[in-house]
Design an enzyme around this catalytic site. Structure first.
Site, PDB file in Angstrom:
ATOM      1  N   HIS A   1       0.851  -1.188   0.000  1.00 17.77           N
ATOM      2  CA  HIS A   1       0.000   0.000   0.000  1.00 17.77           C
ATOM      3  C   HIS A   1       0.891   1.243   0.000  1.00 17.77           C
ATOM      4  O   HIS A   1       2.070   1.191   0.370  1.00 17.77           O
ATOM      5  CB  HIS A   1      -0.889   0.048   1.249  1.00 17.77           C
ATOM      6  CG  HIS A   1      -1.954  -0.996   1.289  1.00 17.77           C
ATOM      7  ND1 HIS A   1      -3.094  -0.920   0.519  1.00 17.77           N
ATOM      8  CD2 HIS A   1      -2.075  -2.138   2.016  1.00 17.77           C
ATOM      9  CE1 HIS A   1      -3.865  -1.964   0.762  1.00 17.77           C
ATOM     10  NE2 HIS A   1      -3.264  -2.729   1.664  1.00 17.77           N
TER      11      HIS A   1
ATOM     12  N   GLU B   1     -11.380   0.994  -1.728  1.00 18.66           N
ATOM     13  CA  GLU B   1     -11.348   2.431  -1.543  1.00 18.66           C
ATOM     14  C   GLU B   1     -10.336   2.784  -0.455  1.00 18.66           C
ATOM     15  O   GLU B   1      -9.879   1.926   0.278  1.00 18.66           O
ATOM     16  CB  GLU B   1     -12.736   2.937  -1.159  1.00 18.66           C
ATOM     17  CG  GLU B   1     -13.804   2.643  -2.200  1.00 18.66           C
ATOM     18  CD  GLU B   1     -15.165   3.144  -1.778  1.00 18.66           C
ATOM     19  OE1 GLU B   1     -15.248   3.780  -0.703  1.00 18.66           O
ATOM     20  OE2 GLU B   1     -16.136   2.905  -2.508  1.00 18.66           O
TER      21      GLU B   1
END
Length: 291
Positions: free
Chosen positions: A36, A105
């Protein structure tokens, strides 16, 4: 049954290196890190890139398998990513596993100024992402003109150490993503369903496992697909005690999972726990797994 550990990429290397070395010395079968740009409640804290972290980890270990948990198309294009994966496979001497998922999201999307795709588009993009990665890692040259990605005569020399490519472990909870896992995955990983009740979560895991079995039958998949369970998506942290971990491993085995994945204890917040629990598990539990 095999056990893996996730080491979040939140520490400077002089701290993180000892954890990756210890994961191998303790006897974990695989070790992972998140891919991430920032993650949930930890987004304002220290955070490092997955690929450099895994490259460094490969250089200080020699046996344990390493992987992303999981990479997604949220901020990656298959062409440059394939080059990074080839490098990881080479540096690790064939110990790298690509964990890959659709992405969701959150910060990874917002930080680049884009909108999160609709669920149907996210799943379609994910399928294209995985299929293109598969071609890029297997074929000498790849051209692709899809709805979400394009590649023009992309090269892949020298190819993967693992042939025809490194294994894919595909994250999937829904039916469309499960089809991607059945088609391209050497492994399937699930987080189980959202649930506040521990027993309800395990019932949901059982249902998802049955759905994946049905997907394999429907798609005609013959080759074995390993099954990975993220234990720490449950309402109870798996490394809160040795007993908790042992119970989770036993339940996962009964449901047909081949691999479980836990998270290295943190000092506070999410995954808060004591490293002494890992030491006890390494001494008493890991040696008997897989016998």
């Amino acid at each position: 049954m095999r056990a893996g550990i996730v080491i979040l990429p939140e520490h400077r290397w002089w701290i993180a290196e000892a954890k990756w070395r210890a994961a191998e010395e303790y006897g974990f079968h695989h070790a992972w890190t998140y891919d991430h740009l920032g993650w949930r409640s930890l987004v304002d804290g220290p955070w490092f890139g997955a690929v450099p972290t895994l490259t460094a980890a490969a250089l200080v270990t020699s046996r344990i398998r390493l992987g992303t948990f999981v990479a997604s198309p949220n901020f990656r294009h298959p062409v440059p990513f394939a080059r990074e994966l080839l490098t990881l496979d080479d540096v690790s001497d064939g110990r790298f596993t690509l964990g890959v998922g659709a992405g969701g999201e959150g910060y990874d999307t917002a930080v680049m100024g884009g909108r999160a795709p609709l669920p149907r588009d996210r799943t379609a993009r994910f399928g294209e992402f995985v299929e293109l990665l598969d071609q890029l890692l297997v074929k000498d040259r790849t051209s692709w003109h899809g709805e979400f990605f394009t590649a023009e005569d992309a090269r892949s020399a020298p190819g993967c150490v693992q042939r025809p490519r490194m294994p894919f472990v595909v994250a999937a909870n829904g039916p469309k993503a499960m089809k991607v896992a059945a088609q391209f995955g050497q492994g399937w990983v699930t987080t189980g369903p959202p649930a506040d009740d521990h027993e309800a979560w395990w019932r949901g895991v059982a249902e998802l496992s049955e759905q994946f079995t049905e997907t394999l039958l429907t798609t005609g998949r013959v080759a074995r697909v390993n099954r990975y369970l993220n234990l720490d998506s449950a309402p109870v942290y798996s490394l809160s005690s040795v007993e908790c971990f042992t119970d989770a491993v036993g339940r996962a085995a009964e449901l047909g999972f081949t691999d479980v994945v836990a998270h290295w204890p943190r000092h506070d917040g999410i995954y808060a726990g004591s490293e002494s629990v890992i030491e006890e598990i390494a001494a008493d539990v890991l040696p008997v797994l897989g016998r």
